[in-house]
Write a protein that holds these residues in place. Structure first.
Motif, short mmCIF file in Angstrom:
data_model
loop_
_atom_site.label_atom_id
_atom_site.label_comp_id
_atom_site.label_asym_id
_atom_site.label_seq_id
_atom_site.Cartn_x
_atom_site.Cartn_y
_atom_site.Cartn_z
N TRP A 167 0.84 -1.20 0.00
CA TRP A 167 0.00 0.00 0.00
C TRP A 167 0.87 1.24 0.00
O TRP A 167 2.02 1.22 0.40
CB TRP A 167 -0.99 0.00 1.16
CG TRP A 167 -0.43 0.21 2.52
CD1 TRP A 167 -0.47 1.36 3.25
CD2 TRP A 167 0.24 -0.75 3.35
NE1 TRP A 167 0.14 1.18 4.47
CE2 TRP A 167 0.58 -0.11 4.56
CE3 TRP A 167 0.61 -2.09 3.19
CZ2 TRP A 167 1.26 -0.76 5.58
CZ3 TRP A 167 1.28 -2.73 4.20
CH2 TRP A 167 1.59 -2.06 5.38
N THR A 168 0.27 2.31 -0.51
CA THR A 168 0.90 3.62 -0.55
C THR A 168 -0.10 4.63 -0.02
O THR A 168 -1.28 4.57 -0.36
CB THR A 168 1.28 4.00 -1.99
OG1 THR A 168 2.16 3.01 -2.50
CG2 THR A 168 1.94 5.36 -2.06
N VAL A 169 0.37 5.54 0.81
CA VAL A 169 -0.47 6.64 1.30
C VAL A 169 0.26 7.95 1.02
O VAL A 169 1.48 8.03 1.16
CB VAL A 169 -0.81 6.50 2.80
CG1 VAL A 169 -1.79 5.37 3.01
CG2 VAL A 169 0.43 6.29 3.64
N THR A 170 -0.49 8.94 0.61
CA THR A 170 0.09 10.23 0.24
C THR A 170 -0.48 11.32 1.12
O THR A 170 -1.69 11.37 1.36
CB THR A 170 -0.22 10.53 -1.24
OG1 THR A 170 0.33 9.49 -2.04
CG2 THR A 170 0.38 11.86 -1.67
N THR B 38 0.21 4.67 8.69
CA THR B 38 -0.75 3.58 8.56
C THR B 38 -0.11 2.24 8.88
O THR B 38 1.11 2.12 8.94
CB THR B 38 -1.31 3.52 7.12
OG1 THR B 38 -0.22 3.33 6.21
CG2 THR B 38 -2.08 4.78 6.77
N SER C 155 4.86 10.50 -0.27
CA SER C 155 4.15 9.25 -0.04
C SER C 155 4.96 8.31 0.83
O SER C 155 6.19 8.33 0.80
CB SER C 155 3.85 8.55 -1.37
OG SER C 155 3.03 9.33 -2.18
N LEU D 139 -4.85 12.48 4.47
CA LEU D 139 -4.61 11.74 3.23
C LEU D 139 -5.00 12.62 2.05
O LEU D 139 -6.06 13.24 2.06
CB LEU D 139 -5.43 10.46 3.21
CG LEU D 139 -5.17 9.57 2.00
CD1 LEU D 139 -4.97 8.14 2.47
CD2 LEU D 139 -6.31 9.65 1.03
N SER E 232 -5.24 12.42 -2.18
CA SER E 232 -5.20 11.51 -3.31
C SER E 232 -6.01 12.07 -4.47
O SER E 232 -7.23 11.99 -4.48
CB SER E 232 -5.74 10.14 -2.89
OG SER E 232 -5.44 9.17 -3.85
N GLN F 137 -1.40 8.63 -6.16
CA GLN F 137 -2.61 8.15 -5.51
C GLN F 137 -2.26 7.25 -4.34
O GLN F 137 -1.21 6.62 -4.32
CB GLN F 137 -3.46 7.36 -6.49
CG GLN F 137 -4.04 8.18 -7.60
CD GLN F 137 -4.83 7.32 -8.55
OE1 GLN F 137 -4.70 6.11 -8.58
NE2 GLN F 137 -5.67 7.95 -9.35
N SER F 138 -3.19 7.17 -3.41
CA SER F 138 -3.07 6.21 -2.33
C SER F 138 -3.72 4.92 -2.81
O SER F 138 -4.83 4.95 -3.36
CB SER F 138 -3.75 6.73 -1.07
OG SER F 138 -3.07 7.89 -0.61
#
Length: 169
Positions: free
Chosen positions: A87-90, A99, A122, A150, A152, A158-159
């Motif tokens: 997973w990726t979070v921005t 996360t 990210s 967050l 996105s 994108q997350s």
């Protein structure tokens, strides 16, 4: 006469083996499962999450088998095995988002970003884990802060969240 009996025995053995082979082929076809994989993203949103909140990646790009629920953000393991999740979070500006991957209330791995310099950095993570049939997996915010921001949008990273069954047991 002895050769004739031996030939009949061989014919019966071949016939019996053919029946066994057909039974095994039928069983294999019934047990053969479709691929288990999903990839979902968050599009066109920016918002703050509270502590220990499940992040819902609402746009499913791939969802083979339909085991990822885009409405609650939870993946349900259809069988026992080893799964890979990534997973990726921005985030954005001076905000942060941290996360973790959770399987049945056990934290498997975590990632995130703390941003003090602007832009849209990210955080990303990939992890393998064993799951039992019926186990649940999701991405949630951590208890490290009261707010996780967050960001996105299509024009920026994108997350996203993906999962794949790697090995069945």
């Amino acid at each position: 006469m002895a050769a004739h009996r031996e030939l009949e025995n061989l014919k019966n053995t071949v016939n019996d083996l053919s029946v066994v082979l057909q039974t095994l082929e039928d069983k294999y076809e019934k047990e053969k499962t479709a691929p288990v994989m999903f990839y979902a993203v968050i599009r066109n949103k920016a918002f703050t999450y509270n502590v220990d909140t499940i992040i819902v990646f609402e746009t499913a790009i791939v969802n083979e088998g339909g085991h990822y629920n885009k409405y609650d953000g939870v993946f349900l393991a259809p069988e026992k095995g080893t799964y890979i999740f990534a997973w990726t979070v921005t985030g954005s500006s001076s905000h942060h988002i941290i996360t973790e991957l959770v399987v049945e209330n056990n934290v498997i791995a975590g990632t995130g970003e703390v941003n003090n310099s602007g832009g849209y950095p990210s955080g990303a993570m990939t992890s393998l884990c064993k799951m039992e049939k019926g186990d649940h997996a999701w991405i949630r915010t951590t208890g490290s802060s009261t707010a996780h921001y967050l960001y996105s949008y299509d024009d920026y990273p994108q997350s996203g969240f993906l999962g794949l069954l790697v090995l069945t047991e």
